[in-house]
Design an enzyme around this catalytic site. Structure first.
Site, PDB file in Angstrom:
ATOM      1  N   THR A 216       0.834  -1.201   0.000  1.00 36.46           N
ATOM      2  CA  THR A 216       0.000   0.000   0.000  1.00 36.46           C
ATOM      3  C   THR A 216       0.872   1.256   0.000  1.00 36.46           C
ATOM      4  OG1 THR A 216      -1.443  -1.302   1.451  1.00 36.46           O
ATOM      5  CG2 THR A 216      -2.017   1.012   1.139  1.00 36.46           C
ATOM      6  N   ILE A 217       1.875   1.250   0.860  1.00 36.49           N
ATOM      7  CA  ILE A 217       2.722   2.450   0.969  1.00 36.49           C
ATOM      8  C   ILE A 217       3.467   2.689  -0.345  1.00 36.49           C
ATOM      9  CG2 ILE A 217       4.742   3.431   2.155  1.00 36.49           C
ATOM     10  CD1 ILE A 217       3.777   1.930   4.710  1.00 36.49           C
TER      11      ILE A 217
ATOM     12  N   LYS B 116      -5.962  -2.170  -0.873  1.00 35.33           N
ATOM     13  CA  LYS B 116      -6.978  -1.985   0.178  1.00 35.33           C
ATOM     14  C   LYS B 116      -8.134  -1.115  -0.350  1.00 35.33           C
ATOM     15  CE  LYS B 116      -3.743  -2.554   4.080  1.00 35.33           C
ATOM     16  NZ  LYS B 116      -2.466  -2.807   3.400  1.00 35.33           N
TER      17      LYS B 116
ATOM     18  N   ASP C  28     -13.757   1.435  -2.739  1.00 36.04           N
ATOM     19  CA  ASP C  28     -14.826   1.793  -3.688  1.00 36.04           C
ATOM     20  C   ASP C  28     -14.256   1.589  -5.093  1.00 36.04           C
ATOM     21  OD1 ASP C  28     -17.236   2.719  -4.640  1.00 36.04           O
ATOM     22  OD2 ASP C  28     -16.854   4.829  -4.212  1.00 36.04           O
ATOM     23  N   ALA C  29     -15.117   1.693  -6.096  1.00 35.03           N
ATOM     24  CA  ALA C  29     -14.675   1.557  -7.498  1.00 35.03           C
ATOM     25  C   ALA C  29     -13.962   0.222  -7.725  1.00 35.03           C
ATOM     26  CB  ALA C  29     -13.777   2.735  -7.890  1.00 35.03           C
TER      27      ALA C  29
ATOM     28  N   LEU D  68     -10.777  -0.395 -10.386  1.00 33.05           N
ATOM     29  CA  LEU D  68      -9.454  -0.616  -9.801  1.00 33.05           C
ATOM     30  C   LEU D  68      -8.963  -2.041 -10.034  1.00 33.05           C
ATOM     31  CD1 LEU D  68      -9.811   1.649  -6.657  1.00 33.05           C
ATOM     32  CD2 LEU D  68      -8.411   2.040  -8.689  1.00 33.05           C
TER      33      LEU D  68
ATOM     34  N   GLU E 271      -9.000  -7.704   2.919  1.00 29.00           N
ATOM     35  CA  GLU E 271      -8.098  -7.302   4.002  1.00 29.00           C
ATOM     36  C   GLU E 271      -8.909  -7.106   5.282  1.00 29.00           C
ATOM     37  OE1 GLU E 271      -4.994  -6.220   4.835  1.00 29.00           O
ATOM     38  OE2 GLU E 271      -3.901  -6.185   2.939  1.00 29.00           O
TER      39      GLU E 271
ATOM     40  N   HIS F   6      -5.076  -9.649   9.471  1.00 33.02           N
ATOM     41  CA  HIS F   6      -4.078  -8.590   9.559  1.00 33.02           C
ATOM     42  C   HIS F   6      -4.019  -7.953  10.947  1.00 33.02           C
ATOM     43  CE1 HIS F   6      -2.056  -5.807   6.478  1.00 33.02           C
ATOM     44  NE2 HIS F   6      -1.500  -5.600   7.652  1.00 33.02           N
TER      45      HIS F   6
ATOM     46  N   ARG G 145      -0.090  -2.204  11.453  1.00 38.26           N
ATOM     47  CA  ARG G 145       1.166  -1.619  11.950  1.00 38.26           C
ATOM     48  C   ARG G 145       0.929  -0.801  13.210  1.00 38.26           C
ATOM     49  NH1 ARG G 145       5.604   0.766   8.065  1.00 38.26           N
ATOM     50  NH2 ARG G 145       5.762  -0.957   6.630  1.00 38.26           N
TER      51      ARG G 145
HETATM   52  C1  5RP Z   1       0.258  -2.984   6.239  1.00 41.13           C
HETATM   53  C2  5RP Z   1       0.545  -4.013   5.203  1.00 41.13           C
HETATM   54  C3  5RP Z   1       1.894  -4.674   5.181  1.00 41.13           C
HETATM   55  O1  5RP Z   1       2.272  -4.914   3.868  1.00 41.13           O
HETATM   56  C4  5RP Z   1       1.893  -5.987   5.950  1.00 41.13           C
HETATM   57  O2  5RP Z   1       1.500  -5.766   7.282  1.00 41.13           O
HETATM   58  C5  5RP Z   1       3.272  -6.645   5.940  1.00 41.13           C
HETATM   59  O3  5RP Z   1       4.227  -5.776   6.471  1.00 41.13           O
HETATM   60  P1  5RP Z   1       4.913  -5.953   7.934  1.00 41.13           P
HETATM   61  O4  5RP Z   1       5.437  -7.372   7.991  1.00 41.13           O
HETATM   62  O5  5RP Z   1       5.997  -4.926   7.933  1.00 41.13           O
HETATM   63  O6  5RP Z   1       3.834  -5.718   8.954  1.00 41.13           O
HETATM   64  O7  5RP Z   1      -0.275  -4.316   4.356  1.00 41.13           O
HETATM   65  O8  5RP Z   1      -1.041  -2.491   6.138  1.00 41.13           O
HETATM   66 MG    MG Z   2       0.591  -4.967   2.563  1.00 39.95          MG
END
Ligand code: 5RP
Ligand code: MG
Length: 217
Positions: free
Chosen positions: A36-37, A64, A67-68, A72, A112, A136, A139
């Site tokens: 994403t980043i 992530k 919409d659309a 996308l 996600e 997930h 972070r």
């Molecule tokens: C964050 C992500 C990251 O790509 C995913 O969490 C993997 O990175 P890390 O191991 O550094 O957490 O989608 O939203």
């Molecule tokens: Mg990621």
């Protein structure tokens, strides 16, 4: 249970830095993610570049999407991605449209899982045809101290029972993998554990060894 794959998440702010990691690590991973980043900083070109450099790999556009979904998914898969992520908060219509386009182009949507979602949502995604989700730990949640726990493992099992294939991510290191030994994991996604390591090849090999030890036949 099949042996989980290893996915490299590229969350660099520069495509040049990301591609250096790809050059070093692509032989040791199964899937490569335009994070994403990276995509916010460098755009769709990140996906195109990964496809050009790694024609044999599964490429993920971790956009992530909220919409659309149709537009996308067409963009992501047209640029070379096999899979594109849609956020769990997206309306079902976005997920349905994204899935239809991805499927028509030979790809898949991954949901996600962040924040609020329910097992009823997961059943709806499955009914739409979606077969993958990413469990997930964000972070920011990790930075504020959130640990993996029994509740996560129970929810992962519930998602598997619905029929969704699960990838797991969020600050993972090789030492975390035994926690998930009862879970049917499609892939472990690792970003910083690889990109910030002084010897990233050694860490990728350690992920692979642990996976083989725990899930190998
Ligand atoms: C964050 C992500 C990251 O790509 C995913 O969490 C993997 O990175 P890390 O191991 O550094 O957490 O989608 O939203
Ligand atoms: Mg990621």
């Amino acid at each position: 249970m099949s042996q989980p794959l290893l996915q490299l998440a590229l969350d660099h702010t520069s495509l040049q830095d990301a591609m250096q990691d790809v050059t070093r690590l692509h032989p040791y991973v199964d899937i490569i993610e335009a994070g994403t980043i990276l995509c916010l900083c460098e755009g769709i070109n990140a996906v195109r570049e990964l496809r050009a450099q790694c024609p044999e790999k599964i490429i993920v556009a971790d956009w992530k999407v909220a919409d659309a979904g149709e537009t996308l998914a067409r963009q992501a898969l047209g640029a070379g991605a096999n899979w594109m992520t849609i956020i769990c908060a997206a309306p079902l219509a976005t997920i349905e449209k994204g899935h239809q386009v991805a499927q028509s182009l030979g790809g898949e949507i991954q949901i996600e899982l962040f924040g609020h979602w329910t097992l009823d949502d997961a059943r709806d995604w499955y009914r739409c045809g979606v077969r993958q989700a990413i469990y997930h730990r964000g972070r920011d949640a990790q930075a504020s101290g959130q640990q993996w726990g029994d509740e996560d493992l129970a929810r992962m099992k519930d998602l598997s029972d619905i029929g969704l294939e699960l990838s797991v991510t969020g600050g993972l290191t090789p030492n975390d993998l035994p926690l998930f030994k009862q879970i049917n994991v499609k892939s472990f996604i690792a970003g910083r554990a690889l990109s910030q390591a002084s010897d990233s090849v050694a860490v990728a090999s350690e992920f692979k060894q642990k996976i083989a030890q725990i899930w190998g036949k």
